[in-house]
Structures are given as C-alpha cells and as structure tokens.
Design a protein around this motif. Structure first.
Motif, PDB file in Angstrom:
ATOM      1  N   ILE A  80      44.453  25.223  28.190  1.00  0.00           N
ATOM      2  CA  ILE A  80      44.183  25.771  29.424  1.00  0.00           C
ATOM      3  C   ILE A  80      43.417  27.200  29.103  1.00  0.00           C
ATOM      4  O   ILE A  80      42.376  27.324  29.832  1.00  0.00           O
ATOM      5  N   ALA A  81      43.787  27.879  28.180  1.00  0.00           N
ATOM      6  CA  ALA A  81      42.832  29.093  27.587  1.00  0.00           C
ATOM      7  C   ALA A  81      41.529  28.722  27.293  1.00  0.00           C
ATOM      8  O   ALA A  81      40.596  29.561  27.648  1.00  0.00           O
ATOM      9  N   MET A  82      41.225  27.650  26.659  1.00  0.00           N
ATOM     10  CA  MET A  82      39.663  27.260  26.272  1.00  0.00           C
ATOM     11  C   MET A  82      39.158  26.808  27.483  1.00  0.00           C
ATOM     12  O   MET A  82      37.809  27.241  27.781  1.00  0.00           O
ATOM     13  N   TYR A  83      39.694  26.056  28.293  1.00  0.00           N
ATOM     14  CA  TYR A  83      38.888  25.435  29.678  1.00  0.00           C
ATOM     15  C   TYR A  83      38.748  26.868  30.292  1.00  0.00           C
ATOM     16  O   TYR A  83      37.640  26.868  31.020  1.00  0.00           O
ATOM     17  N   THR A  84      39.689  27.649  30.691  1.00  0.00           N
ATOM     18  CA  THR A  84      39.299  28.721  31.778  1.00  0.00           C
ATOM     19  C   THR A  84      38.263  29.604  31.042  1.00  0.00           C
ATOM     20  O   THR A  84      37.362  30.428  31.706  1.00  0.00           O
ATOM     21  N   SER A  85      38.326  29.910  29.585  1.00  0.00           N
ATOM     22  CA  SER A  85      37.210  30.754  28.945  1.00  0.00           C
ATOM     23  C   SER A  85      36.004  30.146  29.006  1.00  0.00           C
ATOM     24  O   SER A  85      34.863  30.831  29.019  1.00  0.00           O
ATOM     25  N   ALA A  86      35.926  28.779  29.213  1.00  0.00           N
ATOM     26  CA  ALA A  86      34.581  28.110  29.216  1.00  0.00           C
ATOM     27  C   ALA A  86      34.022  27.879  30.587  1.00  0.00           C
ATOM     28  O   ALA A  86      32.993  27.225  30.961  1.00  0.00           O
ATOM     29  N   GLY A  87      34.720  28.545  31.544  1.00  0.00           N
ATOM     30  CA  GLY A  87      34.133  28.486  33.185  1.00  0.00           C
ATOM     31  C   GLY A  87      34.869  27.683  33.931  1.00  0.00           C
ATOM     32  O   GLY A  87      34.524  27.427  35.053  1.00  0.00           O
ATOM     33  N   TYR A  88      35.788  26.995  33.758  1.00  0.00           N
ATOM     34  CA  TYR A  88      36.644  25.935  34.365  1.00  0.00           C
ATOM     35  C   TYR A  88      37.620  26.699  35.247  1.00  0.00           C
ATOM     36  O   TYR A  88      38.361  27.852  34.754  1.00  0.00           O
ATOM     37  N   ASP A  89      37.562  26.377  36.411  1.00  0.00           N
ATOM     38  CA  ASP A  89      38.522  27.000  37.437  1.00  0.00           C
ATOM     39  C   ASP A  89      39.362  25.938  37.994  1.00  0.00           C
ATOM     40  O   ASP A  89      39.477  24.696  37.939  1.00  0.00           O
ATOM     41  N   ARG A  90      40.819  26.280  38.404  1.00  0.00           N
ATOM     42  CA  ARG A  90      41.831  25.509  39.023  1.00  0.00           C
ATOM     43  C   ARG A  90      41.096  24.687  40.100  1.00  0.00           C
ATOM     44  O   ARG A  90      40.435  25.381  40.985  1.00  0.00           O
ATOM     45  N   ILE A  91      41.470  23.495  40.420  1.00  0.00           N
ATOM     46  CA  ILE A  91      41.134  22.585  41.383  1.00  0.00           C
ATOM     47  C   ILE A  91      42.375  21.922  41.817  1.00  0.00           C
ATOM     48  O   ILE A  91      43.531  21.869  41.080  1.00  0.00           O
ATOM     49  N   PRO A  92      42.237  21.367  43.068  1.00  0.00           N
ATOM     50  CA  PRO A  92      43.390  20.365  43.468  1.00  0.00           C
ATOM     51  C   PRO A  92      43.661  19.212  42.284  1.00  0.00           C
ATOM     52  O   PRO A  92      42.867  18.895  41.900  1.00  0.00           O
ATOM     53  N   ASN A  93      45.016  19.006  42.278  1.00  0.00           N
ATOM     54  CA  ASN A  93      45.203  17.662  41.299  1.00  0.00           C
ATOM     55  C   ASN A  93      44.790  16.732  41.755  1.00  0.00           C
ATOM     56  O   ASN A  93      44.658  16.509  43.036  1.00  0.00           O
ATOM     57  N   PHE A  94      44.371  15.774  40.704  1.00  0.00           N
ATOM     58  CA  PHE A  94      43.804  14.496  41.126  1.00  0.00           C
ATOM     59  C   PHE A  94      44.229  13.444  39.935  1.00  0.00           C
ATOM     60  O   PHE A  94      44.918  13.995  38.869  1.00  0.00           O
ATOM     61  N   GLY A  95      43.810  12.343  40.250  1.00  0.00           N
ATOM     62  CA  GLY A  95      44.281  11.370  39.155  1.00  0.00           C
ATOM     63  C   GLY A  95      45.618  10.990  39.141  1.00  0.00           C
ATOM     64  O   GLY A  95      46.485  10.983  39.748  1.00  0.00           O
ATOM     65  N   PHE A  96      45.965  10.132  37.815  1.00  0.00           N
ATOM     66  CA  PHE A  96      47.147   9.668  37.659  1.00  0.00           C
ATOM     67  C   PHE A  96      48.364  10.659  37.618  1.00  0.00           C
ATOM     68  O   PHE A  96      49.374  10.204  38.237  1.00  0.00           O
ATOM     69  N   TYR A  97      48.330  11.765  37.235  1.00  0.00           N
ATOM     70  CA  TYR A  97      49.442  12.749  37.268  1.00  0.00           C
ATOM     71  C   TYR A  97      49.546  13.634  38.443  1.00  0.00           C
ATOM     72  O   TYR A  97      50.106  14.803  38.293  1.00  0.00           O
ATOM     73  N   LYS A  98      48.646  13.558  39.543  1.00  0.00           N
ATOM     74  CA  LYS A  98      48.276  14.570  40.533  1.00  0.00           C
ATOM     75  C   LYS A  98      49.557  14.984  40.910  1.00  0.00           C
ATOM     76  O   LYS A  98      49.748  16.177  41.661  1.00  0.00           O
ATOM     77  N   ASP A  99      50.571  14.009  41.152  1.00  0.00           N
ATOM     78  CA  ASP A  99      52.106  14.466  41.839  1.00  0.00           C
ATOM     79  C   ASP A  99      53.113  14.985  40.941  1.00  0.00           C
ATOM     80  O   ASP A  99      54.174  15.154  41.218  1.00  0.00           O
ATOM     81  N   SER A 100      52.575  14.770  39.641  1.00  0.00           N
ATOM     82  CA  SER A 100      53.577  15.233  38.609  1.00  0.00           C
ATOM     83  C   SER A 100      53.883  16.869  38.326  1.00  0.00           C
ATOM     84  O   SER A 100      52.632  17.600  38.532  1.00  0.00           O
ATOM     85  N   GLU A 101      54.985  17.210  38.201  1.00  0.00           N
ATOM     86  CA  GLU A 101      55.557  18.436  37.864  1.00  0.00           C
ATOM     87  C   GLU A 101      54.619  18.812  36.395  1.00  0.00           C
ATOM     88  O   GLU A 101      54.720  18.342  35.808  1.00  0.00           O
ATOM     89  N   GLY A 102      54.030  20.105  36.693  1.00  0.00           N
ATOM     90  CA  GLY A 102      53.278  20.567  35.348  1.00  0.00           C
ATOM     91  C   GLY A 102      52.028  20.380  35.265  1.00  0.00           C
ATOM     92  O   GLY A 102      51.250  20.900  34.361  1.00  0.00           O
TER      93      GLY A 102
END
Length: 153
Positions: free
Chosen positions: A123-145
C-alpha cells in the motif's frame, strides 16, 4: 549492489510459476487459505491484452508482476511480488514501472489493482507511486480488508 534486470516472461513459465507460488504463500500467511482465489488464466497475460515480467537480481529471479485487460482502456495489475531477501532494493518499483510501461504501450490509459489491508508495504509503495484509492472491484470487492487503487498511465 547487483543490477536489477527486468525480462518479459510467459505467465505459465516455470520461473514465473515459482515466484507466483511464493507470492501466494506470502498472501496465505497474511490472510489464510490459498492466498488468492481470483480466477487467473495464463492466456490473459499475453500481448496485446496483457504481459508478465520477472525481475532478476544478480542473475536470480526475485520478483514478478503483470497486467491483464480489465476493459479496453484499463489494465489490472496482478501477481506483484518481491522475494523477502530482495525487498528494499527497488525491485518492486522497477517491476511496477515495467508493467505500467507495457500496458501504456498497448494503449491502456489506466492501471487498477486490488490489494489487502494486511500488505502495508505494498500500500505504501502504490500510494507513493501515485495510486489513489478507488471503489473496490473484482473478486474480493465485497471482502473485508480489500482496498483497491488506480492511477492514470
């Protein structure tokens, strides 16, 4: 420090499968179970609709990552991993840059990814690389965490 080399590879190549096995074991230790049950097919990582890369440090495979088509403009980052002994040396950032470049070269305009909240270093690497939180998607979109990120390429 040895130079990091990034090479394209088939997702189903033995070296790729060994690193993916290690990645899933790491995720399994963090979350339990198999680590990731997301349906993945090797053919999804074939150009022009995907790619997979292996990072080598001192000639040894130490990391991997790839992308697959999510939609015509968007690539999904999958199977990012760096072996514990190689962490902190810039391997993941080089893999991420290579994967992003590949997706951009194939016309993708955005990269998205699913991650889990028990992966603070990722998470630290992605955010430092310019990634922002987006709505969850995909296989785990409704999973806690589940936490999802994206950025323009």
């Amino acid at each position: 420090m040895s130079e990091i080399e990034i090479r394209l590879a088939r997702f189903d190549a033995p070296v790729a499968q060994q690193l993916i096995k290690e990645a899933l074991a790491d995720l399994g230790a963090r979350y339990g179970g198999t680590g990731d049950d997301t349906p993945v097919d090797a053919s999804e990582f074939e150009p022009p609709d995907g790619a997979f890369v292996i990072a080598y440090l001192g000639g040894e495979p130490v990391g991997c990552g790839g992308w697959r088509a999510h939609d015509p403009d968007t690539a999904e980052l999958k199977r990012m991993y760096t072996a514990p002994a190689a962490r902190g040396r810039g391997v993941a950032r080089m893999v991420l840059a290579a994967v992003e470049r590949s997706a951009r070269d194939q016309g993708r305009k955005r990269m998205i990814l699913e991650c889990g909240d028990r992966q603070p270093e990722a998470i630290a690497m992605y955010t430092s690389a310019g990634y922002d939180r987006i709505p969850n998607f995909g296989f785990y979109k409704d999973s806690e965490g589940c936490v999802s990120f994206g950025r323009a390429l």
